[in-house]
Design an enzyme around this catalytic site. Structure first.
Site: not given
Length: 250
Positions: A152-154, A157
């Site tokens: 989710a984060y990678c 972002k």
């Protein structure tokens, strides 16, 4: 471990700056620093968080268009200008192996980290264009480096990174400047969640070796100032030699 220190921040008197995610972590430290350097700061925060003293607290969920529009209306009426928008709000959850994540569980990260940045930037454009201001988007090395458990984060972002490049390209003729600033592992609540998950090398960094929040906060504050207008790059990192050259390192 990282050998980083805060950079000197110029006087920001007369500047009006909006910071999202200002109720905790780096956003809280940044808001305090901006106020200390003389800026008029609107501290966007969500329920349960408190804006730093000296700032104009404003309830601001970046996924809520009504709240975003209300924030811009208030800033326009009270300050009449906006010199810098710092899109600092971000989420890392859910953390976990990709195959174990429900697809819809990824939605909040994209809602905040990508769509929230777009929503805030578009809403702020009339004021930013008038001031020929700056947009500072909080980034991370995870935007270009895959990390186990951070789907989710990678991914979100990475979207914010490209969104920053697109924004800079399309706003070039308006005088509005855009930065995506990579932030190293920093001692915040988010990093606590990373350590608890224990899924990649970042989670193994001892808390005592993490970067103090004031380090990235100082770089983001510097990017809101007049000296940053000389920069041509969109993609930057707190660990760049340029910023290290300004740090008083041991």
């Amino acid at each position: 471990m990282f050998n980083l220190a805060p950079v000197p921040v110029p006087d920001l008197s007369g500047k009006v700056i909006l910071v999202t995610g200002a109720g905790r972590g780096i956003g809280h430290a940044l808001t305090e620093l901006l106020v200390e350097r003389g800026a008029t700061v609107y501290a966007g925060h969500v329920d349960g968080d408190v804006a730093p003293s000296g700032a104009h607290g404003i309830g601001l969920d970046v996924t809520d268009q009504t709240q975003v529009d209300a924030a811009m209306l208030r800033i326009g009426e009270e300050a009449g200008r906006l010199d810098a928008l710092v899109n600092n709000a971000g989420v890392i959850s859910p953390i976990g192996p990709l195959r174990e994540l429900d697809t819809d569980a990824l939605r909040p990260a994209f809602e905040v980290n990508v769509l929230g940045v777009h929503r805030m930037t578009v809403a702020a454009l009339p004021l930013l264009e008038k001031a020929k201001g700056v947009v500072v988007n909080a980034g991370t090395g995870a935007a270009s480096t895959p990390m186990e458990g951070w789907t989710a984060y990678c991914s979100s972002k990475a979207g914010a990174r490209m969104l920053s490049l697109m924004t800079a390209m399309e706003l070039k003729e308006t005088g509005v400047q855009v930065f995506f600033i990579g932030i190293p592992p920093t001692d915040t609540a988010m990093q606590g969640a990373i350590r608890a998950a224990g899924l990649n090398p970042i989670s193994k960094i001892p808390q005592g070796d993490l970067v103090h929040p004031m380090v990235p906060a100082s770089v983001m504050a510097w990017l809101c100032g007049p000296e940053a207008r000389e920069l041509d790059e969109v993609l930057l990192d707190v660990r760049d030699a340029f910023f290290k050259g300004m740090m008083a390192l041991d």
